[in-house]
Design an enzyme around this catalytic site. Structure first.
Site, short mmCIF file in Angstrom:
data_model
loop_
_atom_site.label_atom_id
_atom_site.label_comp_id
_atom_site.label_asym_id
_atom_site.label_seq_id
_atom_site.Cartn_x
_atom_site.Cartn_y
_atom_site.Cartn_z
N ARG A 80 67.96 39.70 42.71
CA ARG A 80 66.78 39.96 43.56
C ARG A 80 65.59 39.18 42.99
O ARG A 80 64.82 39.70 42.19
CB ARG A 80 66.48 41.46 43.60
CG ARG A 80 67.63 42.28 44.12
CD ARG A 80 67.36 43.75 44.18
NE ARG A 80 68.62 44.46 44.31
CZ ARG A 80 69.31 44.59 45.44
NH1 ARG A 80 68.84 44.09 46.56
NH2 ARG A 80 70.46 45.22 45.46
N CYS A 122 69.87 46.44 49.53
CA CYS A 122 69.28 45.33 50.31
C CYS A 122 68.77 45.82 51.65
O CYS A 122 67.72 45.39 52.12
CB CYS A 122 70.30 44.22 50.51
SG CYS A 122 70.94 43.53 48.98
C1 BEZ Z 1 73.02 46.70 47.30
O1 BEZ Z 1 73.20 47.89 47.52
O2 BEZ Z 1 72.16 46.05 47.90
C2 BEZ Z 1 73.85 46.02 46.27
C3 BEZ Z 1 74.25 46.74 45.17
C4 BEZ Z 1 75.03 46.12 44.22
C5 BEZ Z 1 75.41 44.79 44.38
C6 BEZ Z 1 74.98 44.09 45.48
C7 BEZ Z 1 74.19 44.70 46.43
#
Ligand code: BEZ
Length: 234
Positions: free
Chosen positions: A134, A51
């Site tokens: 997402r 993110c």
């Molecule tokens: C992230 O790195 O943004 C992420 C990865 C797995 C689950 C939720 C967020």
């Protein structure tokens, strides 16, 4: 309500209306964005790596979307103070792939109640019951959903493709054409079929030299990058 099944919004429908608190104050979506394109997108959680890479990329491209008359609106199932702290960390501490001091100026919605996330089908229990996937909703100036993308938690989005979608939708609307696979501004565009451009025979025997026909149902014509760019943001 227990066991309530919310239908996910679809392309061609009005974007469901909601009011929300964001890092830039209260917003009413899509009403506040009338006359502009908007992208409503969700991310799973603040202070997570994928993110963070996405926000730095989107934040760095904000002016490019502004130039397309397109506003960005983020959302996650985190609270406002988490959002504020995360965005401050991004700006003050993180340097990534040449991006630094990235200030996120677009609103980031707090959605602890999951009201907005559930309405937009952003919580997909096979992936997570506590985090939004997402999602990306492309909404036109009339408030109609025009494209939807969903990516899983583990895969960051392609922001060049997100920009290409906005450009493609604006080009299709402004010129009344369709766009072939992997189209980029300056590439040939598809001439609509179904009687709008003469009979199939006319099309195949086009004397103007403007069209290239691969078969009766598949004709393209040139559309210059300059012509496309003159209409972007409209
Ligand atoms: C992230 O790195 O943004 C992420 C990865 C797995 C689950 C939720 C967020």
């Amino acid at each position: 309500m227990e066991n309530e099944i919310t239908r996910m919004p679809s392309i061609g429908e009005k974007a469901p209306s909601f009011e929300a608190v964001t890092t830039q104050g209260k917003i009413k979506f899509p009403e506040d964005y009338k006359g502009k394109w908007s992208i409503l997108f969700s991310h799973p959680a603040d202070f997570t790596p994928v993110c963070t890479s996405e926000f730095m990329t989107f934040g760095s491209m904000a002016q490019e979307f502004e130039d397309l008359n397109c506003q960005l609106v983020g959302l996650s199932i985190d609270g406002l103070y988490s959002h504020i702290a995360w965005l401050r960390t991004i700006k003050e501490k993180i340097e990534y792939k040449g991006m630094k001091n990235v200030e996120i100026m677009f609103p980031l919605i707090e959605d602890i109640s999951m009201n907005v996330a559930n309405t937009y089908g952003m919580v997909q229990p096979g992936e997570s019951t506590t985090q939004a996937v997402r999602a990306v909703f492309f909404v036109d100036p009339k408030g109609i959903i025009r494209t939807i993308l969903y990516y899983p938690l583990s895969l960051g989005r392609n922001f060049q493709e997100i920009k290409r979608i906005v450009i493609g939708l604006q080009t299709a609307d402004n010129f009344g054409v369709a766009l072939p696979a992997d189209w980029q501004p300056g590439d040939d565009v598809i001439v609509p079929t179904a009687g709008s451009c003469g009979t199939a025979k006319d099309r195949m025997e086009d004397k103007t030299g403007e069209m290239t026909c691969y078969d009766w149902f598949f004709c393209t014509k040139k559309l210059s990058k300059e012509a496309v760019e003159s209409k972007l943001g409209k």
